[in-house]
Design an enzyme around this catalytic site. Structure first.
Site, PDB file in Angstrom:
ATOM      1  N   ASP A 153       0.862  -1.180   0.000  1.00 27.46           N
ATOM      2  CA  ASP A 153       0.000   0.000   0.000  1.00 27.46           C
ATOM      3  C   ASP A 153       0.900   1.232   0.000  1.00 27.46           C
ATOM      4  O   ASP A 153       2.113   1.146   0.226  1.00 27.46           O
ATOM      5  CB  ASP A 153      -0.900  -0.063   1.239  1.00 27.46           C
ATOM      6  N   ASP A 205      -0.196   5.227   1.036  1.00 27.91           N
ATOM      7  CA  ASP A 205      -0.408   6.097   2.191  1.00 27.91           C
ATOM      8  C   ASP A 205      -0.559   5.289   3.478  1.00 27.91           C
ATOM      9  O   ASP A 205      -1.300   4.310   3.529  1.00 27.91           O
ATOM     10  CB  ASP A 205      -1.675   6.928   1.988  1.00 27.91           C
ATOM     11  N   ASP A 222      -2.267  -0.404   5.957  1.00 25.23           N
ATOM     12  CA  ASP A 222      -2.584   0.194   7.255  1.00 25.23           C
ATOM     13  C   ASP A 222      -4.063   0.409   7.507  1.00 25.23           C
ATOM     14  O   ASP A 222      -4.468   0.708   8.631  1.00 25.23           O
ATOM     15  CB  ASP A 222      -1.901   1.554   7.362  1.00 25.23           C
TER      16      ASP A 222
END
Length: 246
Positions: free
Chosen positions: A24, A26, A198
């Site tokens: 991922d 961000d 996240d």
């Protein structure tokens, strides 16, 4: 699963001969910023990804909710596979989406107007849009109700909750679907999938990696399908750097 104390161990060392790595953007590679355009990309990150991709025989891909044009801009110098818009667009593989759902411009216009009226941040995306309420968390309920109404009126789009934001993306696309497509490519085939993310948007992909002979790495706090955890993007970058140097 978390242990009794609610903690997870750090991930094992990456195996360049056996693993495929999916990252991922961000909150995983980069720290979350007050606005999407304010993220700070370490100068050496594109080269780190390039070097690690070479060690993995090309089995490294970025999988993000960001648009492909943004990923390309922020990671200039890294030329490997990228999947943007939660799986709706891609570089280095056949683009999953053949035709944009009807009503994109009208949907974006309504979402931008709502954000302006409410004092929220609108993020334009090539395949949808998002409204961020980080600066006004008390307006979460209004934002959620509005995007749910939009999804009802524009049936080609689905609501994607994110960190302090709600996004509308093309229905039927997801990060776990992107992993399935990427894993069929020659560079990724017959390798164990390792996914790091996240956010709630990453949970399907984390679970997919766990269910297909690999593992997930949760970045930051919160319950997760991943077996392993790192505290923050800096620790993620350190883990990647150690894999390059082994």
């Amino acid at each position: 699963m978390d242990d009794f104390a609610g903690t997870k161990p750090a991930p094992p060392a990456l195996d360049p001969q056996k693993d495929a790595l999916f990252l991922d953007f961000d909150g995983c590679l980069l720290e979350i910023a007050p606005t999407p355009d304010a993220v700070q990309v370490p100068a050496d990150l594109p080269q780190l990804l390039t070097d690690l991709s070479e060690r993995l025989g090309g089995a490294l891909a970025i999988v993000s909710g960001r648009s492909l044009r943004e990923l390309t801009r922020f990671l200039a110098g890294y030329d490997g596979p990228m999947v943007g818009s939660h799986g709706a667009e891609a570089r280095g593989m056949t683009a999953p989406m053949e035709q944009m759902p009807d009503g994109l411009e009208a949907l974006q216009g309504e979402l931008a107007q709502f954000a302006s009226d409410q004092g929220l941040l609108y993020e334009d995306k090539s395949h949808g849009g998002a409204v961020h309420f980080r600066a006004h968390p008390e307006r979460q309920a209004q934002a959620e109700a509005f995007v749910q109404d939009l999804a009802h009126r524009y049936p080609g789009f689905a609501v994607q909750p994110a960190k302090m934001a709600y996004e509308l993306r093309p229905d039927g696309y997801s990060k776990d679907g992107a992993l399935a497509l990427l894993s069929a490519l020659p560079a990724f085939r017959d390798r164990a999938p390792v996914y790091a993310g996240d956010d709630t948007t990453d949970e399907p992909a984390l679970a997919w990696a766990e269910a297909h002979g690999g593992y997930g790495i949760k970045i930051g706090a919160g319950e997760s399908a991943a077996r392993f955890r790192l505290d923050a993007p800096q620790q993620m970058r350190d883990w990647l750097a150690s894999a390059r140097e082994d």
